[in-house]
Design a protein around this motif. Structure first.
Motif, mmCIF file in Angstrom:
data_model
loop_
_atom_site.group_PDB
_atom_site.id
_atom_site.type_symbol
_atom_site.label_atom_id
_atom_site.label_comp_id
_atom_site.label_asym_id
_atom_site.label_seq_id
_atom_site.Cartn_x
_atom_site.Cartn_y
_atom_site.Cartn_z
ATOM 1 N N CYS A 196 -11.718 9.932 -6.264
ATOM 2 C CA CYS A 196 -10.390 10.472 -5.966
ATOM 3 C C CYS A 196 -9.667 10.991 -7.207
ATOM 4 N N ASN A 221 -9.197 2.134 -9.114
ATOM 5 C CA ASN A 221 -8.947 1.903 -7.690
ATOM 6 C C ASN A 221 -7.451 1.835 -7.396
ATOM 7 N N GLN A 254 -6.354 11.303 -1.179
ATOM 8 C CA GLN A 254 -6.138 9.910 -0.782
ATOM 9 C C GLN A 254 -7.485 9.222 -0.582
ATOM 10 N N ASP A 278 0.815 -1.214 0.000
ATOM 11 C CA ASP A 278 0.000 0.000 0.000
ATOM 12 C C ASP A 278 0.849 1.266 0.000
ATOM 13 N N LYS A 335 4.165 4.172 -4.103
ATOM 14 C CA LYS A 335 3.543 5.286 -4.819
ATOM 15 C C LYS A 335 4.272 5.548 -6.139
ATOM 16 N N LYS A 379 -5.114 4.513 -5.138
ATOM 17 C CA LYS A 379 -4.319 4.064 -3.999
ATOM 18 C C LYS A 379 -2.822 4.331 -4.188
ATOM 19 N N HIS A 380 -2.315 4.145 -5.400
ATOM 20 C CA HIS A 380 -0.860 4.105 -5.605
ATOM 21 C C HIS A 380 -0.267 5.321 -6.332
ATOM 22 N N LEU A 429 -12.778 2.754 -2.429
ATOM 23 C CA LEU A 429 -12.198 1.603 -3.129
ATOM 24 C C LEU A 429 -13.179 0.457 -3.308
#
Length: 465
Positions: A385, A352, A412, A295, A298, A356-357, A418
Protein backbone atom coordinates in the motif's frame (compact mmCIF):
# COMPACT_ATOMS: atom_id res chain seq x y z
CA UNK A 1 -2.98 32.12 -20.60
CA UNK A 2 0.66 31.34 -21.48
CA UNK A 3 3.25 31.21 -18.73
CA UNK A 4 6.25 33.57 -18.73
CA UNK A 5 9.15 31.41 -17.66
CA UNK A 6 12.18 33.10 -16.09
CA UNK A 7 15.59 31.73 -15.22
CA UNK A 8 16.53 31.43 -11.53
CA UNK A 9 19.57 30.33 -9.55
CA UNK A 10 18.93 28.12 -6.52
CA UNK A 11 21.96 28.50 -4.20
CA UNK A 12 22.20 25.78 -1.53
CA UNK A 13 24.04 25.38 1.75
CA UNK A 14 26.80 22.79 1.44
CA UNK A 15 25.55 20.38 4.12
CA UNK A 16 23.23 17.38 4.06
CA UNK A 17 23.58 17.55 0.28
CA UNK A 18 21.99 14.11 -0.19
CA UNK A 19 18.65 15.56 0.97
CA UNK A 20 18.38 18.49 -1.48
CA UNK A 21 16.58 16.78 -4.32
CA UNK A 22 14.08 15.01 -2.07
CA UNK A 23 13.24 18.21 -0.17
CA UNK A 24 12.77 20.39 -3.27
CA UNK A 25 10.70 17.71 -5.03
CA UNK A 26 8.48 17.36 -1.95
CA UNK A 27 7.89 21.14 -1.87
CA UNK A 28 7.15 21.27 -5.60
CA UNK A 29 4.64 18.46 -5.06
CA UNK A 30 3.13 20.17 -1.99
CA UNK A 31 2.52 23.47 -3.82
CA UNK A 32 1.88 21.82 -7.21
CA UNK A 33 4.61 23.90 -8.83
CA UNK A 34 6.20 23.01 -12.16
CA UNK A 35 9.93 23.55 -12.62
CA UNK A 36 12.28 23.32 -15.61
CA UNK A 37 15.94 22.40 -15.21
CA UNK A 38 18.43 24.19 -17.46
CA UNK A 39 20.85 21.33 -16.80
CA UNK A 40 20.86 18.22 -14.65
CA UNK A 41 22.02 19.27 -11.12
CA UNK A 42 25.39 17.81 -10.12
CA UNK A 43 25.50 16.13 -6.72
CA UNK A 44 28.30 18.22 -5.16
CA UNK A 45 27.60 21.57 -6.81
CA UNK A 46 25.74 24.00 -4.50
CA UNK A 47 23.67 25.52 -7.31
CA UNK A 48 20.86 24.63 -9.68
CA UNK A 49 19.88 26.71 -12.71
CA UNK A 50 16.11 26.36 -13.17
CA UNK A 51 13.06 28.09 -14.57
CA UNK A 52 9.84 29.01 -12.75
CA UNK A 53 6.64 30.24 -14.35
CA UNK A 54 6.39 33.09 -11.82
CA UNK A 55 8.42 34.77 -9.11
CA UNK A 56 5.71 33.93 -6.56
CA UNK A 57 6.36 30.22 -7.15
CA UNK A 58 10.09 30.67 -6.61
CA UNK A 59 9.41 32.54 -3.38
CA UNK A 60 7.02 29.83 -2.20
CA UNK A 61 9.64 27.08 -2.56
CA UNK A 62 12.33 29.20 -0.88
CA UNK A 63 10.00 30.08 2.01
CA UNK A 64 9.93 26.41 3.13
CA UNK A 65 13.34 25.04 2.14
CA UNK A 66 16.01 24.59 4.82
CA UNK A 67 18.56 23.32 2.27
CA UNK A 68 18.32 26.53 0.23
CA UNK A 69 20.36 29.60 1.15
CA UNK A 70 18.73 31.89 -1.39
CA UNK A 71 17.11 32.19 -4.79
CA UNK A 72 18.20 34.71 -7.46
CA UNK A 73 16.54 35.85 -10.64
CA UNK A 74 19.50 34.99 -12.86
CA UNK A 75 20.59 37.90 -15.05
CA UNK A 76 23.82 36.33 -16.30
CA UNK A 77 25.85 33.13 -15.96
CA UNK A 78 29.28 32.73 -17.55
CA UNK A 79 32.67 31.08 -17.06
CA UNK A 80 34.53 34.36 -16.42
CA UNK A 81 33.88 37.87 -15.10
CA UNK A 82 34.80 39.41 -18.46
CA UNK A 83 32.17 37.35 -20.28
CA UNK A 84 29.65 38.15 -17.54
CA UNK A 85 30.17 41.90 -18.01
CA UNK A 86 29.77 41.47 -21.75
CA UNK A 87 26.45 39.65 -21.30
CA UNK A 88 25.09 42.29 -18.91
CA UNK A 89 26.15 45.18 -21.18
CA UNK A 90 24.45 43.57 -24.19
CA UNK A 91 21.05 43.30 -22.50
CA UNK A 92 18.33 45.53 -23.91
CA UNK A 93 17.74 48.81 -22.08
CA UNK A 94 14.16 47.78 -21.33
CA UNK A 95 15.48 44.90 -19.20
CA UNK A 96 16.77 47.36 -16.58
CA UNK A 97 13.80 49.74 -16.73
CA UNK A 98 12.02 48.14 -13.76
CA UNK A 99 15.11 48.48 -11.57
CA UNK A 100 16.61 51.84 -12.52
CA UNK A 101 13.88 54.22 -11.35
CA UNK A 102 15.53 55.63 -8.23
CA UNK A 103 15.23 52.38 -6.26
CA UNK A 104 17.76 51.98 -3.46
CA UNK A 105 20.15 49.12 -4.10
CA UNK A 106 23.22 47.21 -3.01
CA UNK A 107 25.56 44.76 -4.75
CA UNK A 108 26.91 41.86 -2.69
CA UNK A 109 29.85 39.58 -3.54
CA UNK A 110 29.94 35.92 -2.50
CA UNK A 111 32.58 33.30 -3.20
CA UNK A 112 32.47 29.54 -2.81
CA UNK A 113 35.69 27.73 -1.78
CA UNK A 114 37.82 30.87 -1.94
CA UNK A 115 38.21 33.78 0.49
CA UNK A 116 38.26 37.41 -0.64
CA UNK A 117 39.17 40.38 1.53
CA UNK A 118 36.67 43.23 1.87
CA UNK A 119 38.92 45.36 -0.33
CA UNK A 120 38.89 42.73 -3.10
CA UNK A 121 35.11 42.46 -2.86
CA UNK A 122 34.70 46.24 -3.21
CA UNK A 123 36.97 46.21 -6.27
CA UNK A 124 34.74 43.58 -7.90
CA UNK A 125 31.59 45.56 -7.03
CA UNK A 126 33.05 48.67 -8.71
CA UNK A 127 33.39 46.76 -11.99
CA UNK A 128 29.57 46.80 -12.21
CA UNK A 129 29.41 50.63 -12.19
CA UNK A 130 28.07 50.63 -15.77
CA UNK A 131 24.69 49.22 -14.63
CA UNK A 132 21.95 51.89 -15.10
CA UNK A 133 21.04 52.09 -11.39
CA UNK A 134 20.03 55.64 -10.45
CA UNK A 135 18.87 55.14 -6.87
CA UNK A 136 20.91 55.53 -3.68
CA UNK A 137 23.05 52.78 -2.18
CA UNK A 138 21.43 51.18 0.88
CA UNK A 139 23.45 48.41 2.52
CA UNK A 140 20.92 47.54 5.24
CA UNK A 141 17.51 47.42 3.59
CA UNK A 142 17.71 47.99 -0.17
CA UNK A 143 14.75 47.80 -2.52
CA UNK A 144 16.99 46.05 -5.05
CA UNK A 145 19.48 43.46 -3.76
CA UNK A 146 21.94 42.26 -6.41
CA UNK A 147 24.42 39.41 -5.94
CA UNK A 148 27.61 38.46 -7.73
CA UNK A 149 28.79 34.89 -7.03
CA UNK A 150 32.05 33.16 -7.94
CA UNK A 151 32.20 29.37 -7.75
CA UNK A 152 35.63 27.72 -7.36
CA UNK A 153 34.56 24.09 -7.06
CA UNK A 154 34.47 22.00 -3.89
CA UNK A 155 38.18 21.38 -3.23
CA UNK A 156 38.72 23.89 -0.45
CA UNK A 157 42.39 22.94 0.05
CA UNK A 158 43.30 23.35 -3.61
CA UNK A 159 41.04 25.91 -5.35
CA UNK A 160 41.80 26.99 -8.93
CA UNK A 161 43.15 30.47 -9.71
CA UNK A 162 40.02 31.41 -11.65
CA UNK A 163 36.40 30.47 -10.93
CA UNK A 164 34.61 27.72 -12.82
CA UNK A 165 31.32 29.69 -12.85
CA UNK A 166 30.29 33.27 -12.18
CA UNK A 167 26.69 34.37 -11.58
CA UNK A 168 24.91 37.71 -11.31
CA UNK A 169 21.29 38.29 -10.41
CA UNK A 170 18.61 39.84 -8.25
CA UNK A 171 17.84 38.33 -4.86
CA UNK A 172 14.27 37.02 -4.91
CA UNK A 173 14.06 35.19 -1.57
CA UNK A 174 16.14 33.65 1.18
CA UNK A 175 15.67 30.08 2.34
CA UNK A 176 14.54 29.11 5.83
CA UNK A 177 18.04 28.65 7.23
CA UNK A 178 17.46 31.01 10.18
CA UNK A 179 14.95 28.51 11.62
CA UNK A 180 17.77 25.98 12.19
CA UNK A 181 19.45 28.32 14.65
CA UNK A 182 16.15 29.35 16.20
CA UNK A 183 15.37 25.69 17.05
CA UNK A 184 18.90 24.85 18.22
CA UNK A 185 19.18 22.02 20.75
CA UNK A 186 21.66 24.13 22.71
CA UNK A 187 18.88 26.46 23.86
CA UNK A 188 15.98 24.00 23.86
CA UNK A 189 14.23 23.38 27.18
CA UNK A 190 13.91 19.59 26.96
CA UNK A 191 16.27 17.25 25.09
CA UNK A 192 17.38 13.63 25.32
CA UNK A 193 20.28 11.45 24.18
CA UNK A 194 18.75 10.97 20.73
CA UNK A 195 17.08 14.34 20.11
CA UNK A 196 17.02 14.95 16.37
CA UNK A 197 19.12 17.74 14.88
CA UNK A 198 16.81 20.71 13.97
CA UNK A 199 17.83 20.78 10.31
CA UNK A 200 17.12 17.07 9.85
CA UNK A 201 13.82 17.43 11.72
CA UNK A 202 12.74 20.24 9.37
CA UNK A 203 13.87 18.26 6.32
CA UNK A 204 11.71 15.35 7.50
CA UNK A 205 8.69 17.64 7.95
CA UNK A 206 9.22 19.03 4.45
CA UNK A 207 9.52 15.57 2.92
CA UNK A 208 6.29 14.66 4.72
CA UNK A 209 4.69 17.75 3.06
CA UNK A 210 3.30 18.96 6.39
CA UNK A 211 0.97 21.91 5.82
CA UNK A 212 -1.34 24.09 7.87
CA UNK A 213 -4.04 22.04 9.62
CA UNK A 214 -2.46 18.60 9.06
CA UNK A 215 -2.66 15.92 11.75
CA UNK A 216 0.85 14.55 12.39
CA UNK A 217 2.00 11.60 14.54
CA UNK A 218 5.39 10.50 15.85
CA UNK A 219 4.88 7.02 17.41
CA UNK A 220 8.45 6.93 18.83
CA UNK A 221 8.43 10.52 20.01
CA UNK A 222 11.23 10.63 22.62
CA UNK A 223 11.89 14.30 23.41
CA UNK A 224 9.64 15.48 20.58
CA UNK A 225 12.07 17.14 18.15
CA UNK A 226 10.07 15.98 15.12
CA UNK A 227 6.85 17.36 16.58
CA UNK A 228 8.48 20.79 16.96
CA UNK A 229 9.42 20.79 13.25
CA UNK A 230 5.97 19.61 12.13
CA UNK A 231 4.23 22.23 14.28
CA UNK A 232 6.44 24.96 12.76
CA UNK A 233 4.84 24.19 9.39
CA UNK A 234 1.29 24.27 10.73
CA UNK A 235 0.73 20.65 11.77
CA UNK A 236 -1.31 19.63 14.81
CA UNK A 237 0.91 17.07 16.52
CA UNK A 238 0.43 13.84 18.46
CA UNK A 239 3.21 11.72 19.95
CA UNK A 240 3.52 8.40 21.73
CA UNK A 241 6.31 6.38 23.31
CA UNK A 242 6.76 3.42 25.64
CA UNK A 243 9.33 5.28 27.79
CA UNK A 244 7.31 6.72 30.69
CA UNK A 245 10.36 8.29 32.34
CA UNK A 246 11.41 10.16 29.19
CA UNK A 247 7.92 11.51 28.50
CA UNK A 248 7.66 12.77 32.07
CA UNK A 249 11.14 14.33 32.09
CA UNK A 250 12.49 11.96 34.74
CA UNK A 251 15.47 10.48 32.89
CA UNK A 252 19.10 11.45 33.52
CA UNK A 253 19.88 14.89 32.03
CA UNK A 254 21.68 14.92 28.69
CA UNK A 255 23.54 18.20 29.12
CA UNK A 256 27.02 17.78 30.63
CA UNK A 257 26.74 20.34 33.42
CA UNK A 258 23.14 19.55 34.38
CA UNK A 259 22.84 17.35 37.48
CA UNK A 260 19.04 17.01 37.65
CA UNK A 261 16.24 17.85 35.28
CA UNK A 262 14.06 20.88 35.93
CA UNK A 263 10.51 20.18 37.08
CA UNK A 264 8.83 21.51 33.94
CA UNK A 265 10.98 19.74 31.31
CA UNK A 266 8.68 18.10 28.77
CA UNK A 267 7.69 18.03 25.11
CA UNK A 268 4.91 20.47 25.93
CA UNK A 269 7.48 22.86 27.46
CA UNK A 270 9.35 22.83 24.13
CA UNK A 271 6.16 23.73 22.31
CA UNK A 272 5.56 26.56 24.76
CA UNK A 273 9.14 27.78 24.26
CA UNK A 274 8.57 28.19 20.51
CA UNK A 275 5.01 29.56 20.82
CA UNK A 276 3.60 26.36 19.31
CA UNK A 277 1.51 25.14 22.25
CA UNK A 278 -1.70 25.72 20.26
CA UNK A 279 -0.44 23.05 17.79
CA UNK A 280 0.21 20.48 20.52
CA UNK A 281 -2.54 17.86 20.97
CA UNK A 282 -1.07 15.29 23.36
CA UNK A 283 1.69 12.80 24.17
CA UNK A 284 0.62 9.27 25.05
CA UNK A 285 2.48 6.53 26.92
CA UNK A 286 1.80 3.38 24.93
CA UNK A 287 3.37 0.30 23.39
CA UNK A 288 3.44 0.71 19.61
CA UNK A 289 3.27 -3.05 19.07
CA UNK A 290 -0.24 -3.13 20.56
CA UNK A 291 -3.45 -1.91 18.92
CA UNK A 292 -4.20 1.50 20.40
CA UNK A 293 -5.91 3.77 17.84
CA UNK A 294 -9.35 3.17 16.38
CA UNK A 295 -9.28 1.97 12.77
CA UNK A 296 -11.10 5.14 11.72
CA UNK A 297 -8.29 7.38 13.04
CA UNK A 298 -6.38 8.91 10.11
CA UNK A 299 -3.23 11.03 10.02
CA UNK A 300 -1.97 13.26 7.22
CA UNK A 301 1.62 12.25 7.93
CA UNK A 302 3.71 10.08 10.23
CA UNK A 303 7.24 11.28 10.98
CA UNK A 304 9.45 9.17 13.20
CA UNK A 305 12.88 7.80 14.11
CA UNK A 306 12.36 4.29 15.52
CA UNK A 307 14.93 3.04 18.08
CA UNK A 308 17.79 0.92 16.73
CA UNK A 309 18.67 -0.72 20.05
CA UNK A 310 22.03 1.08 20.30
CA UNK A 311 21.53 4.24 22.38
CA UNK A 312 17.81 3.62 22.97
CA UNK A 313 16.32 0.23 23.80
CA UNK A 314 13.98 -1.56 21.39
CA UNK A 315 11.31 -2.75 23.84
CA UNK A 316 7.67 -3.71 24.04
CA UNK A 317 5.46 -4.77 26.91
CA UNK A 318 5.78 -8.45 27.73
CA UNK A 319 7.55 -11.11 29.78
CA UNK A 320 9.27 -14.42 29.13
CA UNK A 321 7.84 -15.87 32.35
CA UNK A 322 4.94 -18.27 31.91
CA UNK A 323 1.58 -17.75 33.69
CA UNK A 324 2.82 -14.47 35.16
CA UNK A 325 0.20 -12.75 37.36
CA UNK A 326 0.32 -9.51 39.35
CA UNK A 327 -1.29 -9.14 42.74
CA UNK A 328 -4.21 -6.69 42.51
CA UNK A 329 -2.84 -4.46 45.28
CA UNK A 330 0.27 -3.73 43.14
CA UNK A 331 -1.63 -2.95 39.94
CA UNK A 332 -2.04 0.86 40.53
CA UNK A 333 1.74 1.39 40.72
CA UNK A 334 2.87 -1.49 38.49
CA UNK A 335 5.25 -0.71 35.61
CA UNK A 336 4.94 -3.51 33.03
CA UNK A 337 7.94 -5.69 32.22
CA UNK A 338 9.55 -5.29 28.78
CA UNK A 339 10.85 -7.73 26.20
CA UNK A 340 12.91 -7.31 23.05
CA UNK A 341 11.15 -5.59 20.11
CA UNK A 342 13.37 -6.47 17.15
CA UNK A 343 14.00 -4.06 14.29
CA UNK A 344 12.34 -6.28 11.65
CA UNK A 345 9.17 -6.38 13.77
CA UNK A 346 9.25 -2.64 14.48
CA UNK A 347 9.34 -1.77 10.77
CA UNK A 348 6.72 -4.37 9.87
CA UNK A 349 4.41 -2.84 12.48
CA UNK A 350 5.26 0.71 11.38
CA UNK A 351 4.44 0.07 7.72
CA UNK A 352 1.25 -1.82 8.58
CA UNK A 353 0.20 1.00 10.91
CA UNK A 354 0.91 3.61 8.23
CA UNK A 355 -1.03 1.67 5.60
CA UNK A 356 -4.02 1.58 7.94
CA UNK A 357 -3.90 5.05 9.53
CA UNK A 358 -2.56 7.38 6.81
CA UNK A 359 -4.84 9.30 4.51
CA UNK A 360 -4.54 8.36 0.82
CA UNK A 361 -1.59 10.42 -0.43
CA UNK A 362 -0.29 10.85 3.12
CA UNK A 363 3.35 10.23 3.83
CA UNK A 364 5.44 8.19 6.26
CA UNK A 365 8.97 9.60 6.77
CA UNK A 366 11.29 7.43 8.87
CA UNK A 367 14.94 6.54 9.37
CA UNK A 368 16.24 3.05 8.64
CA UNK A 369 19.74 1.89 9.78
CA UNK A 370 21.95 -0.14 7.41
CA UNK A 371 25.45 -1.51 7.03
CA UNK A 372 26.83 0.22 3.99
CA UNK A 373 28.50 -2.87 2.54
CA UNK A 374 25.23 -4.82 2.74
CA UNK A 375 22.95 -2.09 1.40
CA UNK A 376 20.70 -2.68 -1.58
CA UNK A 377 17.25 -1.26 -2.25
CA UNK A 378 15.89 -4.80 -1.86
CA UNK A 379 16.73 -4.74 1.87
CA UNK A 380 14.43 -1.76 2.56
CA UNK A 381 11.06 -2.30 4.29
CA UNK A 382 8.25 -2.58 1.74
CA UNK A 383 4.46 -2.68 1.77
CA UNK A 384 1.93 -3.12 -1.07
CA UNK A 385 0.00 0.00 0.00
CA UNK A 386 3.06 2.26 0.26
CA UNK A 387 5.47 3.54 -2.37
CA UNK A 388 8.99 4.82 -1.63
CA UNK A 389 9.24 8.30 -3.18
CA UNK A 390 12.56 9.37 -1.61
CA UNK A 391 15.58 7.55 -0.18
CA UNK A 392 18.45 9.65 1.24
CA UNK A 393 21.60 8.45 3.02
CA UNK A 394 23.25 9.97 6.08
CA UNK A 395 26.61 8.24 6.80
CA UNK A 396 27.17 7.49 10.49
CA UNK A 397 30.60 5.85 10.26
CA UNK A 398 32.83 4.06 7.76
CA UNK A 399 30.61 0.98 7.97
CA UNK A 400 27.13 2.21 8.98
CA UNK A 401 24.62 4.76 7.78
CA UNK A 402 20.94 5.45 8.03
CA UNK A 403 18.50 6.04 5.19
CA UNK A 404 15.72 8.59 5.38
CA UNK A 405 12.82 6.80 3.68
CA UNK A 406 9.73 8.64 2.48
CA UNK A 407 6.68 6.51 1.68
CA UNK A 408 3.43 7.69 0.11
CA UNK A 409 0.17 5.82 0.67
CA UNK A 410 -1.36 4.62 -2.59
CA UNK A 411 -4.44 2.67 -1.50
CA UNK A 412 -6.42 1.39 1.46
CA UNK A 413 -5.19 -1.99 2.75
CA UNK A 414 -7.16 -5.22 2.71
CA UNK A 415 -6.67 -7.89 5.37
CA UNK A 416 -4.03 -9.72 3.31
CA UNK A 417 -1.90 -6.55 3.09
CA UNK A 418 -1.66 -6.31 6.89
CA UNK A 419 -0.53 -9.90 7.44
CA UNK A 420 2.47 -9.88 5.07
CA UNK A 421 5.79 -10.67 6.79
CA UNK A 422 8.73 -8.83 5.19
CA UNK A 423 11.62 -11.24 5.81
CA UNK A 424 14.19 -9.14 3.94
CA UNK A 425 14.77 -6.79 6.91
CA UNK A 426 17.84 -7.75 8.91
CA UNK A 427 18.36 -6.90 12.57
CA UNK A 428 20.83 -4.00 12.52
CA UNK A 429 21.44 -4.25 16.27
CA UNK A 430 22.66 -7.86 16.23
CA UNK A 431 25.29 -7.24 13.57
CA UNK A 432 26.26 -3.86 15.03
CA UNK A 433 27.52 -5.33 18.31
CA UNK A 434 29.30 -8.19 16.51
CA UNK A 435 31.08 -5.76 14.19
CA UNK A 436 31.90 -3.41 17.06
CA UNK A 437 33.46 -6.22 19.08
CA UNK A 438 35.51 -7.35 16.05
CA UNK A 439 36.64 -3.76 15.48
CA UNK A 440 37.63 -3.37 19.14
CA UNK A 441 39.59 -6.64 19.02
CA UNK A 442 41.40 -5.55 15.87
CA UNK A 443 42.23 -2.19 17.47
CA UNK A 444 43.59 -3.87 20.63
CA UNK A 445 45.76 -6.20 18.54
CA UNK A 446 47.04 -3.27 16.50
CA UNK A 447 47.85 -1.28 19.64
CA UNK A 448 49.65 -4.29 21.14
CA UNK A 449 51.69 -4.73 17.95
CA UNK A 450 52.61 -1.04 18.00
CA UNK A 451 53.83 -1.34 21.59
CA UNK A 452 55.95 -4.38 20.64
CA UNK A 453 57.43 -2.55 17.67
CA UNK A 454 58.33 0.45 19.84
CA UNK A 455 59.94 -1.85 22.42
CA UNK A 456 62.07 -3.53 19.72
CA UNK A 457 63.19 -0.12 18.43
CA UNK A 458 64.05 0.96 21.98
CA UNK A 459 66.09 -2.22 22.63
CA UNK A 460 67.98 -1.89 19.34
CA UNK A 461 68.86 1.73 20.08
CA UNK A 462 70.27 0.78 23.49
CA UNK A 463 72.30 -2.07 21.97
CA UNK A 464 73.90 0.38 19.55
CA UNK A 465 74.73 2.77 22.38
Amino acid sequence: MSKTWKKYLLWFAQEHIAFRVAEIQALLSLYQIEIKYQEVPKYNDPFWIVEFASEEEAKLVASRSVSLRNCLELWAHEKSLEKLHETLKNKEKTFYSDFSNNKSFKVEVETFCRHFTQKEKIEKIETFSYLPLKGPVNLKNPELHLQYIEYYGTRANDPPLKPYHVFFGRLVANGLRQLIKQLSLKTRKFIGNTSMDPQLSLLMANQARVKNGDLVLDPFVGSGSLLVAAAQFGGYVFGSDIDYLMLHGKTKPTRINQKVREKDESVKANMRQYNLEHRYLDILVNDFSMVFWKDSMKFDSIITDPPYGIREATERVGTTRENFLINEKYLPTHIPAKTEYGIPTIYRDLLNFSAKHLQIGGRLVCWFPVFREDYTEDCLPAHPCLKIVANCEQPLSMVTSRRLLTYEKLKQPVLEDLTIMDNRITDFREKYFVVREVTRKERRLKEAQTRRDKWEIYKNLHKVN
